[in-house]
Enzyme design. Sequence first.
Site: not given
Ligand code: NAI
Length: 252
Positions: A160, A164
């Site tokens: 990851y 990133k």
């Molecule tokens: P989450 O797991 O709640 O949501 C992820 C979203 O991506 C969902 O809508 C899911 O359906 C979609 N997704 C996953 N794989 C997919 C695929 N193969 N094709 C299409 N859609 C797909 O994640 P969250 O927490 O909302 O994270 C969103 C972004 O923020 C990610 O890139 C994550 O790495 C980044 N992030 C999140 C943090 C956190 O603390 N939650 C911290 C730092 C970065």
Amino acid sequence: MRRGRSRVIEKRVAIVTGASRGIGRAIAERLAKDGRHVVLVARSADGLAATETAIKAVGGSCEVRPCDMADFTAVQALIEGVAETHGRLDILVNNAGITRDTLLLRMTDEQWDEVLNVNLRSIFVACRAAIRPMMRGKFGRIVNIGSVSGLSGNSGQANYAAAKAGLVGFTKTIAKEMGAKGITANVVAPGFIETDMTHVLGDAVKTAFLQNIPVRRLGKPEEIAAAVAYVSSDEAGFLTSQTIVVDGGMTS
Ligand code: NAI
């Protein structure tokens, strides 16, 4: 896409990937509130129904386009399809992301490939396809959602963090290649945000992290959405090649 095609829609068209929940849903709702037409992307249409309903309930404009970001042919077709339908593509927010955490000693090739494919390669494919319609429109805002893990590293997240961190160099390169064409490219790097991705962490882990966050709380998806809203706005044309860290001061 047909060249010189007139714009079918007046609003700026924004694609938000991973818009079914968490940070992506908050970004989609915010961009719609700010008057964009938002293309909601996630693997299934069912998953996007709640976001669509919420946006339309307050008079926002959006559409659902399911796409698996691990299917690169489908990603290319998604971007080209949006540009073809609307005669424009103004904003691309690459938010979809996954984790497959484990210590490097135990990390499999599959865990590495899965995370690199969804979190980095799909974004390369999406950006490459998006810059053509953006160049035609002489305007573009690319916002890639990174992570503090990509800046500091994080135990259990070699895959990851690599993806990133790769996003940062990739985004800076787009900024350099496309700056003269009116296209900006930036990373918004969240710290710990309250979403499904962090709900799986145990209380002990969360408590330990809170000690290192000066504001002493996790962030909210809406706080990431606010940063994305500014970076993708018309008035942010001089802001490019940056990584904007929204982490309550954790990595400062
Ligand atoms: P989450 O797991 O709640 O949501 C992820 C979203 O991506 C969902 O809508 C899911 O359906 C979609 N997704 C996953 N794989 C997919 C695929 N193969 N094709 C299409 N859609 C797909 O994640 P969250 O927490 O909302 O994270 C969103 C972004 O923020 C990610 O890139 C994550 O790495 C980044 N992030 C999140 C943090 C956190 O603390 N939650 C911290 C730092 C970065």
